[in-house]
Design an enzyme around this catalytic site. Structure first.
Site, PDB file in Angstrom:
ATOM      1  N   SER A 119      60.507  97.432  56.147  1.00 16.25           N
ATOM      2  CA  SER A 119      60.410  95.992  55.892  1.00 16.25           C
ATOM      3  C   SER A 119      61.567  95.200  56.474  1.00 16.25           C
ATOM      4  CB  SER A 119      60.349  95.748  54.382  1.00 16.25           C
ATOM      5  OG  SER A 119      61.494  96.305  53.756  1.00 16.25           O
TER       6      SER A 119
ATOM      7  N   ASN B 145      65.102  98.327  42.803  1.00 21.05           N
ATOM      8  CA  ASN B 145      64.111  97.511  42.094  1.00 21.05           C
ATOM      9  C   ASN B 145      64.724  96.252  41.489  1.00 21.05           C
ATOM     10  OD1 ASN B 145      62.443  99.553  42.809  1.00 21.05           O
ATOM     11  ND2 ASN B 145      62.177 100.410  40.757  1.00 21.05           N
TER      12      ASN B 145
ATOM     13  N   THR C 263      37.758  53.276  48.225  1.00 21.11           N
ATOM     14  CA  THR C 263      37.230  54.389  47.433  1.00 21.11           C
ATOM     15  C   THR C 263      36.040  54.898  48.246  1.00 21.11           C
ATOM     16  OG1 THR C 263      35.700  53.003  46.195  1.00 21.11           O
ATOM     17  CG2 THR C 263      37.868  53.328  45.202  1.00 21.11           C
ATOM     18  N   HIS C 264      35.805  56.187  48.214  1.00 20.51           N
ATOM     19  CA  HIS C 264      34.755  56.795  49.057  1.00 20.51           C
ATOM     20  C   HIS C 264      34.979  56.487  50.534  1.00 20.51           C
ATOM     21  CE1 HIS C 264      32.444  57.223  45.255  1.00 20.51           C
ATOM     22  NE2 HIS C 264      32.942  56.023  45.012  1.00 20.51           N
TER      23      HIS C 264
ATOM     24  N   SER D 186      47.208  63.560  76.355  1.00 22.13           N
ATOM     25  CA  SER D 186      46.144  64.506  76.709  1.00 22.13           C
ATOM     26  C   SER D 186      46.345  64.943  78.149  1.00 22.13           C
ATOM     27  CB  SER D 186      44.791  63.809  76.561  1.00 22.13           C
ATOM     28  OG  SER D 186      43.828  64.450  77.374  1.00 22.13           O
TER      29      SER D 186
ATOM     30  N   LYS E 294      45.356  58.625  76.203  1.00 21.28           N
ATOM     31  CA  LYS E 294      45.433  59.137  74.835  1.00 21.28           C
ATOM     32  C   LYS E 294      46.842  59.181  74.270  1.00 21.28           C
ATOM     33  CE  LYS E 294      42.323  61.613  73.187  1.00 21.28           C
ATOM     34  NZ  LYS E 294      41.357  61.479  72.129  1.00 21.28           N
TER      35      LYS E 294
ATOM     36  N   ASN F 161      47.859  61.141  70.978  1.00 20.20           N
ATOM     37  CA  ASN F 161      47.294  61.952  69.893  1.00 20.20           C
ATOM     38  C   ASN F 161      48.308  62.190  68.773  1.00 20.20           C
ATOM     39  OD1 ASN F 161      44.807  62.213  71.170  1.00 20.20           O
ATOM     40  ND2 ASN F 161      45.510  63.987  72.345  1.00 20.20           N
TER      41      ASN F 161
ATOM     42  N   GLU G 164      48.083  65.968  62.461  1.00 23.31           N
ATOM     43  CA  GLU G 164      46.987  66.945  62.367  1.00 23.31           C
ATOM     44  C   GLU G 164      47.521  68.316  61.964  1.00 23.31           C
ATOM     45  OE1 GLU G 164      43.987  66.230  65.837  1.00 23.31           O
ATOM     46  OE2 GLU G 164      45.931  65.485  66.459  1.00 23.31           O
TER      47      GLU G 164
ATOM     48  N   TYR H 176      57.621  98.321  38.756  1.00 24.01           N
ATOM     49  CA  TYR H 176      57.656  98.095  40.192  1.00 24.01           C
ATOM     50  C   TYR H 176      56.623  98.979  40.904  1.00 24.01           C
ATOM     51  CZ  TYR H 176      59.148  97.935  45.042  1.00 24.01           C
ATOM     52  OH  TYR H 176      59.161  97.779  46.394  1.00 24.01           O
TER      53      TYR H 176
ATOM     54  N   GLN I 131      56.535  94.756  47.830  1.00 25.59           N
ATOM     55  CA  GLN I 131      57.215  94.465  49.091  1.00 25.59           C
ATOM     56  C   GLN I 131      56.437  93.426  49.907  1.00 25.59           C
ATOM     57  OE1 GLN I 131      59.549  97.461  51.317  1.00 25.59           O
ATOM     58  NE2 GLN I 131      57.876  97.438  52.791  1.00 25.59           N
TER      59      GLN I 131
ATOM     60  N   LYS J 204      57.222  89.089  50.216  1.00 22.57           N
ATOM     61  CA  LYS J 204      58.203  88.287  50.943  1.00 22.57           C
ATOM     62  C   LYS J 204      57.627  87.492  52.098  1.00 22.57           C
ATOM     63  CE  LYS J 204      61.377  91.660  49.486  1.00 22.57           C
ATOM     64  NZ  LYS J 204      60.201  92.439  49.000  1.00 22.57           N
TER      65      LYS J 204
HETATM   66  N1  ARG Z   1      61.991  96.924  50.212  1.00 21.46           N
HETATM   67  C1  ARG Z   1      61.600  97.089  48.866  1.00 21.46           C
HETATM   68  C2  ARG Z   1      60.821  95.871  48.386  1.00 21.46           C
HETATM   69  O1  ARG Z   1      60.900  94.874  48.991  1.00 21.46           O
HETATM   70  C3  ARG Z   1      62.799  97.271  47.996  1.00 21.46           C
HETATM   71  C4  ARG Z   1      62.535  97.958  46.706  1.00 21.46           C
HETATM   72  C5  ARG Z   1      62.214  99.358  46.942  1.00 21.46           C
HETATM   73  N2  ARG Z   1      62.143 100.087  45.709  1.00 21.46           N
HETATM   74  C6  ARG Z   1      61.582 101.292  45.638  1.00 21.46           C
HETATM   75  N3  ARG Z   1      61.550 101.851  44.497  1.00 21.46           N
HETATM   76  N4  ARG Z   1      61.087 101.860  46.710  1.00 21.46           N
HETATM   77  O2  ARG Z   1      60.115  95.904  47.422  1.00 21.46           O
END
Ligand code: ARG
Length: 469
Positions: A34, A121, A166-167, A288, A294, A296, A301, A328, A333, A336
């Site tokens: 990750s 964790n 309205t509408h 354009s 144009k 735009n 948008e 956990y 993961q 993010k």
């Molecule tokens: N990269 C992991 C995450 O974002 C970190 C936590 C990993 N914990 C584990 N027990 N493997 O969740």
């Protein structure tokens, strides 16, 4: 090498490699690693490690000299990251292990003490909360700047008359200032949702360790307060498994993105040849490649469109978290990227909207002409019948409907109907009625609290400046 093969020999070099004879397969790395995205947590990870190791030293869990070595190493890593010299490596999986592995390279043995009484964790939960807290603070600032741009335009156009819809049909005349102030209020609610989410987020998971807490005599209050949290989270299981804060961030972001998309849509309408209410500056317009005439409104948008991504991220993460057992799971993961992308998307949308609003030029004459079409003062006429002739509103509504029909047949506006034509429908109507049939008088008469009368709009602007800026 195929994806199924194993990269032999690095099992023992991984921070968790003790019980493994072989490294993971390449495909395992591809699904698991990750660091390409969670490196965005590096500053938070280092801040957290600093707070943790100071606490470990204060509690005599780690020697002061080891703690100092760790703090020095973290300073150097922080420098390397700030100057772009830090080499994030996929073999260390995620940001947490990249930082720790580098710490080993820099300071040797004492680095091994940093992870005492901590798990990835509680570490990742803490880092991510810190990151989302910053994102909420940045969002609040961005929204305030947008409110400020809207307020400046609202001030300029407190008495500029436009059709209210309205509408998407002309309904009653309003002022452009009043219309813009509606968005100031929407954004104020977004900001209050930001503040609300931040308040709930601001508890510290650190010290929950893997899930059950730890036997070391840690001081969770100390780490929580040194990281700016209000308190430690109450339950260690909840601390490592809760992702409400990310979901709340995405909900706040999705609602806000939807607000921006509505304004984006209005700008698209207002700048069209059919409306011509507003002209965007060159800085926020594109041409354009084939049609030279144009201009735009691409940014408007795109703001309108990008709300889709943010909504998608909210739906996506809700679906990831749904049904996860305590505590956990690696599924988490996946929390993010949606949040990072929502933040990137929303911050550029807010900035683009602020730029467009600050620079846009409204055309009061065109707006007023449009406000005059479509019998926009019919309600004023009905109100006059109620007020002056004492008619029940329902009767007044019917009489006004007949007058509108008459005007439509003659191809004129209500204000152009002469008195005798009106009296043919309702004999008690007097010449005084013409005083309410213009759009100016209509707008100025709407003095009720929160109404569109220019004086009310100016009051609302002053109150908003006081409350929001
Ligand atoms: N990269 C992991 C995450 O974002 C970190 C936590 C990993 N914990 C584990 N027990 N493997 O969740």
């Amino acid at each position: 090498m195929t994806d199924g093969s194993r990269a032999d020999g690095d099992g023992l070099t991984r921070l968790w490699g003790g019980r493994f004879g072989q490294g993971p397969s390449q495909v395992m790395d591809r699904i698991n690693v990750s660091v390409a995205f969670d490196r965005r947590l590096a500053d938070q990870d280092i801040a957290q490690s600093r707070a943790h190791v100071r606490m470990l030293a204060d509690q005599c869990i780690v020697d002061r000299s080891d703690a100092d070595a760790i703090l020095d190493g973290l300073d150097r890593i922080s420098q390397e990251i700030a100057t772009g010299q830090f080499a994030f490596k996929a073999e260390h999986e995620d940001v947490h292990m990249n930082v720790e592995a580098r710490l080993h390279e820099l300071i040797g043995a004492p680095a091994g003490r940093l992870h005492t009484a901590r798990s990835r964790n509680d570490q990742v939960a803490t880092d991510f909360r810190l990151w989302v807290r910053d994102a909420l603070d940045r969002l609040d600032e961005g929204l305030q700047a947008l409110q400020s741009a809207l307020l400046a335009q609202a001030d300029r156009h407190a008495a500029t008359i436009m059709p209210g819809f309205t509408h998407l049909q002309s309904a009653q005349p309003v002022t452009f200032g009043h219309h813009l102030m509606a968005y100031v209020e929407m954004l104020a609610r977004d900001r209050s949702r930001v503040a609300d989410a931040r308040r709930r987020l601001n508890e510290c998971p650190l010290g929950a360790a893997a899930l059950a807490g730890t036997a070391f005599p840690i001081d969770r209050r100390a780490t929580a307060s040194s990281l700016g949290f209000d308190r430690p989270m109450a339950n260690s299981l909840d601390a490592v498994s809760d992702r409400d804060f990310a979901l709340e961030y995405l909900s706040v972001a999705a609602i806000c993105a939807v607000h921006l998309s509505r304004l984006g849509e209005e700008i698209v309408l207002w700048t069209s040849d059919q409306f011509r209410f507003v002209r965007l500056s060159d800085a926020f317009t594109t041409g354009s490649s084939i049609m030279p005439q144009k201009r735009n409104p691409d940014a408007a948008e795109l703001v309108r469109a990008k709300s889709g991504r943010v909504i998608g991220h909210l739906t996506g993460l809700l679906t990831v978290i749904k049904g996860l057992p305590m505590t956990y799971s690696k599924d988490m993961q996946e929390d993010k990227e949606p949040v990072f992308d929502a933040d990137d998307t929303l911050s550029v949308s807010v900035a683009a909207m602020t730029g467009m609003v600050a620079d846009m030029n409204a055309d009061p004459d065109t707006m007023k002409a449009a406000a005059t079409a479509g019998f926009p003062t019919a309600t004023d006429l009905a109100d006059w019948l109620v007020r002056v002739l004492g008619m029940p509103f329902r009767d007044a509504h019917r009489v006004t409907g007949l007058l509108v029909r008459d005007a439509e047949r003659r191809g004129c506006g209500l204000a152009d109907l002469d008195l005798s034509a009106m009296q043919a429908v309702e004999p008690r109507i007097t010449a005084d009625v013409h005083s309410v049939l213009g759009v100016d008088s209509s707008v100025h008469s709407r003095k009720s609290e929160g109404g569109t009368a220019p004086d009310r709009v100016r009051q609302a602007i002053a109150a908003a400046r006081e409350a929001y800026l």
